[in-house]
Design a protein around this motif. Structure first.
Motif, short mmCIF file in Angstrom:
data_model
loop_
_atom_site.label_atom_id
_atom_site.label_comp_id
_atom_site.label_asym_id
_atom_site.label_seq_id
_atom_site.Cartn_x
_atom_site.Cartn_y
_atom_site.Cartn_z
N ILE A 163 -14.69 5.40 -6.23
CA ILE A 163 -15.05 4.49 -7.32
C ILE A 163 -14.55 3.10 -6.95
N PRO A 164 -15.04 2.08 -7.62
CA PRO A 164 -14.48 0.74 -7.38
C PRO A 164 -12.99 0.73 -7.73
N ASN A 165 -12.24 -0.07 -7.01
CA ASN A 165 -10.81 -0.17 -7.30
C ASN A 165 -10.61 -0.59 -8.75
N TYR A 192 -5.24 -2.33 -8.57
CA TYR A 192 -5.75 -2.13 -7.21
C TYR A 192 -7.02 -2.94 -6.93
N ILE A 193 -7.54 -3.63 -7.92
CA ILE A 193 -8.71 -4.48 -7.71
C ILE A 193 -8.35 -5.54 -6.67
N GLY A 194 -9.17 -5.63 -5.66
CA GLY A 194 -8.95 -6.62 -4.61
C GLY A 194 -7.96 -6.20 -3.53
N VAL A 195 -7.41 -5.00 -3.61
CA VAL A 195 -6.47 -4.51 -2.60
C VAL A 195 -7.27 -3.73 -1.55
N ALA A 196 -7.45 -4.34 -0.39
CA ALA A 196 -8.33 -3.78 0.64
C ALA A 196 -7.83 -2.44 1.17
#
Length: 148
Positions: A128-130, A134-138
Motif C-alpha cells: 500500500i502507499p506509505n 512513513y509517507i515520503g520515507v523511501a
C-alpha cells in the motif's frame, strides 16, 4: 512453543525489542533515530513466543484507527529463526486483531528486510502507499491485509 499475550511492560518483550533495536541499527543506518521515536510507546497487545521457557520472538498490535490494527515490533531472536516462530506470532496477532474488531491490519518494514516482506506477503499482505509517519520515507515498505 508457547504463545503468551501480554503488554509492552513485559520484561521479556523489552529484552527482545532491545535486541531488535540493535539489529535495526545496521538496517536503518542514519534513519535509526527517526524510527526509534515511534517504537518507545506503550502497547497493550503484545504476543511473546517462548521455547523451553525462553522468550524467542515477539510482535504487537496497536490501534491505528477504529477498524485498523497496526502490526509492530515483529522480531525473532536470530538463533531461533526458521522454526515458524514469526508465523505463529503473526497468526496470533491477527486472531487478536479480529477479537479487537479490527477488519484489517497494516504494517511498515524496511525494504532491506526481504525475508520479513516475504513472510507478510505469504500471509496475504499487499503493498500500500506509505501511511502516517512513513509517507515520503523511501526505505519503508507498507503492507495491508483485510482480515476474514
Amino acid at each position: 512453543m508457547q504463545l503468551v499475550r501480554t503488554t509492552s511492560d513485559s520484561p521479556d518483550f523489552q529484552y527482545l525489542t532491545k535486541l531488535f533495536d540493535t539489529f535495526l541499527i545496521d538496517i536503518d543506518g542514519d534513519e535509526k533515530d527517526f524510527f526509534a521515536q515511534y517504537n518507545q510507546i506503550y502497547i497493550p497487545n503484545v504476543v511473546i513466543c517462548y521455547e523451553d521457557g525462553i522468550a524467542v520472538g515477539c510482535g504487537a498490535i496497536k490501534t491505528y484507527d477504529e477498524k485498523t490494527g497496526e502490526i509492530k515490533r515483529m522480531f525473532v531472536h536470530p538463533e531461533h529463526r526458521n522454526k515458524g516462530i514469526a508465523m505463529s506470532v503473526l497468526q496470533e496477532l491477527e486472531t487478536w486483531a479480529k477479537e479487537l474488531a479490527f477488519t484489517s491490519c497494516i504494517l511498515e518494514t524496511s525494504h532491506k528486510l526481504v525475508n520479513a516482506i516475504a513472510l507478510y506477503q505469504k500471509f496475504g499482505y499487499q503493498p500500500i502507499p506509505n501511511y502516517g509517519q512513513y509517507i515520503g520515507v523511501a526505505s519503508s515498505v507498507c503492507l495491508k491485509k483485510e482480515l476474514q
